[in-house]
Design a protein around this motif. Structure first.
Motif, PDB file in Angstrom:
ATOM      1  N   ASP A 138       0.848  -1.194   0.000  1.00 39.48           N
ATOM      2  CA  ASP A 138       0.000   0.000   0.000  1.00 39.48           C
ATOM      3  C   ASP A 138       0.885   1.245   0.000  1.00 39.48           C
ATOM      4  O   ASP A 138       1.623   1.499   0.963  1.00 39.48           O
ATOM      5  CB  ASP A 138      -0.903  -0.008   1.234  1.00 39.48           C
ATOM      6  N   ILE A 139       0.842   2.008  -1.104  1.00 40.72           N
ATOM      7  CA  ILE A 139       1.667   3.221  -1.224  1.00 40.72           C
ATOM      8  C   ILE A 139       0.781   4.465  -1.346  1.00 40.72           C
ATOM      9  O   ILE A 139       1.185   5.476  -1.923  1.00 40.72           O
ATOM     10  CB  ILE A 139       2.629   3.126  -2.424  1.00 40.72           C
ATOM     11  N   THR A 140      -0.431   4.366  -0.779  1.00 40.53           N
ATOM     12  CA  THR A 140      -1.369   5.489  -0.861  1.00 40.53           C
ATOM     13  C   THR A 140      -0.784   6.754  -0.241  1.00 40.53           C
ATOM     14  O   THR A 140      -0.897   7.845  -0.812  1.00 40.53           O
ATOM     15  CB  THR A 140      -2.689   5.129  -0.151  1.00 40.53           C
ATOM     16  N   ASP A 141      -0.154   6.622   0.919  1.00 49.39           N
ATOM     17  CA  ASP A 141       0.422   7.789   1.591  1.00 49.39           C
ATOM     18  C   ASP A 141       1.511   8.427   0.735  1.00 49.39           C
ATOM     19  O   ASP A 141       1.627   9.662   0.671  1.00 49.39           O
ATOM     20  CB  ASP A 141       0.988   7.396   2.958  1.00 49.39           C
ATOM     21  N   PHE A 142       2.298   7.575   0.064  1.00 51.96           N
ATOM     22  CA  PHE A 142       3.349   8.100  -0.807  1.00 51.96           C
ATOM     23  C   PHE A 142       2.739   8.890  -1.966  1.00 51.96           C
ATOM     24  O   PHE A 142       3.208   9.972  -2.318  1.00 51.96           O
ATOM     25  CB  PHE A 142       4.202   6.956  -1.346  1.00 51.96           C
ATOM     26  N   PHE A 143       1.677   8.335  -2.562  1.00 55.61           N
ATOM     27  CA  PHE A 143       1.007   9.022  -3.658  1.00 55.61           C
ATOM     28  C   PHE A 143       0.434  10.360  -3.196  1.00 55.61           C
ATOM     29  O   PHE A 143       0.548  11.372  -3.899  1.00 55.61           O
ATOM     30  CB  PHE A 143      -0.124   8.145  -4.217  1.00 55.61           C
ATOM     31  N   THR A 144      -0.176  10.345  -2.027  1.00 60.43           N
ATOM     32  CA  THR A 144      -0.747  11.583  -1.500  1.00 60.43           C
ATOM     33  C   THR A 144       0.332  12.626  -1.281  1.00 60.43           C
ATOM     34  O   THR A 144       0.176  13.802  -1.638  1.00 60.43           O
ATOM     35  CB  THR A 144      -1.481  11.302  -0.178  1.00 60.43           C
ATOM     36  N   LEU A 145       1.447  12.177  -0.693  1.00 60.48           N
ATOM     37  CA  LEU A 145       2.567  13.089  -0.437  1.00 60.48           C
ATOM     38  C   LEU A 145       3.142  13.610  -1.751  1.00 60.48           C
ATOM     39  O   LEU A 145       3.444  14.806  -1.886  1.00 60.48           O
ATOM     40  CB  LEU A 145       3.642  12.363   0.367  1.00 60.48           C
ATOM     41  N   GLU A 146       3.272  12.712  -2.746  1.00 62.10           N
ATOM     42  CA  GLU A 146       3.811  13.115  -4.043  1.00 62.10           C
ATOM     43  C   GLU A 146       2.893  14.127  -4.720  1.00 62.10           C
ATOM     44  O   GLU A 146       3.356  15.142  -5.273  1.00 62.10           O
ATOM     45  CB  GLU A 146       3.979  11.884  -4.930  1.00 62.10           C
ATOM     46  N   ASN A 147       1.579  13.860  -4.679  1.00 58.66           N
ATOM     47  CA  ASN A 147       0.623  14.792  -5.289  1.00 58.66           C
ATOM     48  C   ASN A 147       0.645  16.146  -4.595  1.00 58.66           C
ATOM     49  O   ASN A 147       0.572  17.194  -5.248  1.00 58.66           O
ATOM     50  CB  ASN A 147      -0.787  14.206  -5.246  1.00 58.66           C
ATOM     51  N   ASP A 148       0.743  16.112  -3.262  1.00 56.22           N
ATOM     52  CA  ASP A 148       0.827  17.372  -2.512  1.00 56.22           C
ATOM     53  C   ASP A 148       2.079  18.140  -2.900  1.00 56.22           C
ATOM     54  O   ASP A 148       2.056  19.375  -3.036  1.00 56.22           O
ATOM     55  CB  ASP A 148       0.827  17.098  -1.007  1.00 56.22           C
ATOM     56  N   PHE A 149       3.172  17.405  -3.096  1.00 54.43           N
ATOM     57  CA  PHE A 149       4.437  18.046  -3.466  1.00 54.43           C
ATOM     58  C   PHE A 149       4.308  18.741  -4.824  1.00 54.43           C
ATOM     59  O   PHE A 149       4.680  19.907  -4.984  1.00 54.43           O
ATOM     60  CB  PHE A 149       5.553  17.004  -3.510  1.00 54.43           C
ATOM     61  N   PHE A 150       3.741  18.014  -5.816  1.00 53.00           N
ATOM     62  CA  PHE A 150       3.591  18.599  -7.147  1.00 53.00           C
ATOM     63  C   PHE A 150       2.559  19.722  -7.163  1.00 53.00           C
ATOM     64  O   PHE A 150       2.709  20.705  -7.883  1.00 53.00           O
ATOM     65  CB  PHE A 150       3.225  17.515  -8.161  1.00 53.00           C
ATOM     66  N   ASP A 151       1.507  19.567  -6.362  1.00 51.71           N
ATOM     67  CA  ASP A 151       0.483  20.613  -6.309  1.00 51.71           C
ATOM     68  C   ASP A 151       1.049  21.940  -5.816  1.00 51.71           C
ATOM     69  O   ASP A 151       0.529  23.012  -6.158  1.00 51.71           O
ATOM     70  CB  ASP A 151      -0.669  20.184  -5.390  1.00 51.71           C
ATOM     71  N   GLN A 152       2.102  21.880  -5.009  1.00 50.92           N
ATOM     72  CA  GLN A 152       2.662  23.100  -4.430  1.00 50.92           C
ATOM     73  C   GLN A 152       3.817  23.685  -5.245  1.00 50.92           C
ATOM     74  O   GLN A 152       4.398  24.696  -4.851  1.00 50.92           O
ATOM     75  CB  GLN A 152       3.141  22.825  -2.990  1.00 50.92           C
ATOM     76  N   GLN A 153       4.155  23.058  -6.378  1.00 55.98           N
ATOM     77  CA  GLN A 153       5.225  23.590  -7.213  1.00 55.98           C
ATOM     78  C   GLN A 153       4.817  24.956  -7.776  1.00 55.98           C
ATOM     79  O   GLN A 153       3.681  25.155  -8.196  1.00 55.98           O
ATOM     80  CB  GLN A 153       5.544  22.630  -8.355  1.00 55.98           C
ATOM     81  N   ILE A 154       5.763  25.875  -7.782  1.00 55.43           N
ATOM     82  CA  ILE A 154       5.482  27.257  -8.195  1.00 55.43           C
ATOM     83  C   ILE A 154       5.459  27.385  -9.719  1.00 55.43           C
ATOM     84  O   ILE A 154       6.278  26.809 -10.423  1.00 55.43           O
ATOM     85  CB  ILE A 154       6.537  28.213  -7.603  1.00 55.43           C
TER      86      ILE A 154
END
Length: 655
Positions: free
Chosen positions: A156-172
């Protein structure tokens, strides 16, 4: 591990006891000095081995705890806590057993066929060491297949995906927004309307920025600069940059030729790099005619949004005057001048080349037109052959190889009717000459001549001939154009406007009138474009193969074994645009290079440039083309229909 250590210790002890028993029995039977000696040595050896085995096993057992002994019946809880899952399947790939992690998320998979349940897992049965990611009731699992044991291991890598999406969502991301034709519009409006439009326009842009959480600041009257993140960018994508259409509607209220262009830079790690990307993007958007968004993403092709309006005519002549003076300075400084158009040169490319030749000769410069006789449009070729028979033009035209031989420091290369290196008559000449000028009327593409010393890119112009004649007006020196040259230039104007049916503005008619004053033979220009019987027959055949697509679009094509020139394809498109209720025409055929070519024409309701760019081509809003390295017309037609569908889907233009 602990069980294995204890088992090994017991085996050693058993071996020692057996050895000792054999020694004792031997002594009882034999009762000799030798057997007694052996018994004593075996006894000492047995004691030593036994002590060593006991001590070693105890030390290892202190350091080693078997996971099953430690957790025993709690092993399943350990798998649940670690997000691990196991699926066992049979030879038919039916799930026989699965661990409790699937029940914990409400997924009951036992008895299901693996591929029907998760089609993405099919590739794990084709490649031995591959992994893939699947979604099970909102949970992301990375999956590995052990073929030999018929077991799927899932993490289960759901947390990793969530963290990755959050990281990309915050890119300037960085954005530049520019109001097109700002100065001309506000100079032409009366004070009251100018003030009202300016206020409403600023309010509209600021409200849009606030609604999308964009930090936007105005730093010039017509330009804004801002920051936002990837999450907001995706929101703007789904909204299809509605602000572009809103500004267009506002401009219509005031009968103003005004629009909004934006350039966005994204997915770069350095802010300076983002800024450079955004600046390049806004320049692309404006040079393509404005009213659109250009997005530069690192390591990806530029994406365009909007561009649903034909380019408006600019009333200002200041730019043309400035370009004329800058060009004059470059020409006077040059020691040697080349003029070069594009491959398969048409009358616009050829005519504007002749015009620039006469401009440069006015300053007594050593100037040549680079030409490839094998790459001239079929109706231009006889005109070229006629010119080279005239002694006056005996040294005007040179081949690319000769140009390379004559190249030296101080050479100036003027590229006309083209800004793409891939379409240049000679890429070698383009690379060899350091001082390059670009004069073109096509919308700018991402591919562009590297570092030109002067660029005049005006998509609002009907043709390069129009730009060239307008530039002539700002030279104080008298530029002599012969009747034959003026006629060729007028022919270029006819071709690129489809006989004054497309891309025509008041400037176009002014240029036509100027060419007439230069003694252009109007009837002679039309005669140059006349077709012979076989050409007319070919056009009729292509038109007979046409079909209606999406109610307002016509697609026509030549027979599979019929070779046609791109000029014929374009002329068929022009003819079919005269049909009522048709907004676009695409004509497809196999050309002389054994490639399938597509020629596109449209009204201002459909941007055929964007459709052709989606297929690797380009051009203008209402006039574009694409080429394919294949002789399969059917496949090209299928690809064309997909490109049209994508365009209409993105812009909600289907009727």
């Amino acid at each position: 591990m602990a069980k294995r250590i204890i088992l090994a210790r017991n085996i050693i002890m058993m071996g020692v006891l057996v050895t000792l028993a054999v020694a004792v029995i031997s002594q009882i039977i034999v009762q000799s000095y030798t057997s007694m000696t052996i018994l004593i040595m075996v006894s000492i050896y047995s004691v030593a081995i036994s002590m060593l085995a006991i001590v070693t096993s105890n030390l290892l057992l202190r350091e080693t705890v078997d996971i099953y002994e430690a957790v025993n019946e709690e092993a399943e809880n350990l798998f649940l806590y670690g997000g691990l899952g196991i699926i066992h399947y049979d030879e038919s790939r039916n799930i026989e057993w699965s661990s409790d992690i699937f029940k914990s998320i409400g997924a009951f998979v036992n008895g299901k066929k693996i591929i029907e349940w998760q089609p993405k897992l099919a590739k794990l049965f084709e490649n031995q060491d591959e992994t893939t990611v699947i979604d099970i009731r909102g949970h992301k699992f990375e999956v590995y297949n052990d073929h030999s044991k018929r077991i799927l291991y899932l993490k289960d890598i759901t947390d990793f995906f969530t963290l990755e999406n959050d990281f990309f969502d915050q890119q300037i991301c960085i954005i530049y927004a520019s109001i097109d034709n700002y100065e001309d519009v506000f100079n032409s409006l009366d004070e009251r309307n100018a003030t009202m439009l300016q206020s409403r326009l600023r309010e509209m842009i600021v409200d849009w920025a606030d609604a999308n959480d964009i930090a936007l600041k105005q730093y010039k009257e017509d330009t804004y600069f801002g920051f936002f993140n990837e999450r907001i960018y995706n929101k703007m994508i789904s909204d299809k940059f509605k602000i572009i259409d809103d500004v267009n509607a506002l401009a219509d209220d005031y009968d103003a030729v005004l629009s909004l262009s934006m350039g966005i830079g994204r997915q770069a790690t350095a802010v300076r790099e983002l800024d450079d990307m955004a600046i390049n993007a806004i320049n692309l958007a404006r040079s393509r005619g404005g009213a659109q968004v250009a997005v530069k993403t690192k390591d990806e092709e530029v994406r365009y949004f909007g561009g649903n309006l034909a380019v408006g005519e600019s009333s200002s002549r200041i730019k043309a005057r400035v370009i004329a003076q800058a060009l004059k300075g470059l020409v006077k400084q040059a020691s040697n001048i080349y003029i070069m158009g594009h491959v398969i040169s048409d009358f616009d490319s050829f005519g504007s080349s002749l015009a620039f030749y006469k401009i440069c000769r006015t300053f007594a410069k050593n100037v040549h037109i680079i030409i490839d006789a094998n790459s001239l449009e079929e109706k231009v070729l006889p005109v070229y052959k006629e010119l080279i028979e005239d002694p006056y033009y005996s040294d005007v035209f040179i081949s690319p190889s000769t140009a390379l031989e004559l190249n030296r420091n101080g050479t100036l290369l003027i590229n006309v009717d083209n800004h793409k290196p891939s379409l240049a008559i000679s890429k070698d000449v383009l690379r060899a000459v350091k001082n390059r000028v670009v004069i073109d009327h096509h919308r700018r593409s991402e591919e562009f001549v590297n570092a030109p010393v002067l660029t005049y890119l005006e998509p609002a112009a009907s043709s390069t001939v129009e730009l060239t004649v307008e530039l002539m007006m700002y030279f104080k020196e008298e530029i002599t154009i012969t009747e034959r040259e003026a006629t060729i230039m007028y022919t270029g104007l006819l071709i690129d406007t489809s006989f004054f049916n497309n891309r025509v503005t008041s400037r176009t008619f002014e240029i036509a009138a100027t060419l007439k004053e230069m003694q252009a033979d109007i009837k002679g220009a039309y005669d140059l474009l006349q077709d012979d019987y076989l050409t007319v027959k070919t056009k009729i055949n292509i038109k007979s193969n046409s079909y209606l697509y999406k109610e307002n679009i016509l697609i026509a094509f030549a027979d599979d074994n019929q070779i046609v020139t791109r000029t014929i394809l374009a002329q068929v498109g022009n003819d079919m645009m005269q049909i009522s209720d048709i907004d676009a025409v695409f004509v497809v055929g196999l050309d002389d290079d054994n490639e399938v070519a597509v020629s596109a024409r449209s009204t201002s309701n459909i941007n055929v440039q964007l459709i052709c760019e989606n297929m690797g081509g380009g051009g203008h809003f209402t006039m574009a083309a694409a080429q394919f390295a294949t002789n399969d017309i059917e496949k090209v037609l299928e690809r064309l229909e997909v490109a049209i569908d994508n365009y209409l889907d993105e812009r909600n233009l289907e009727k």
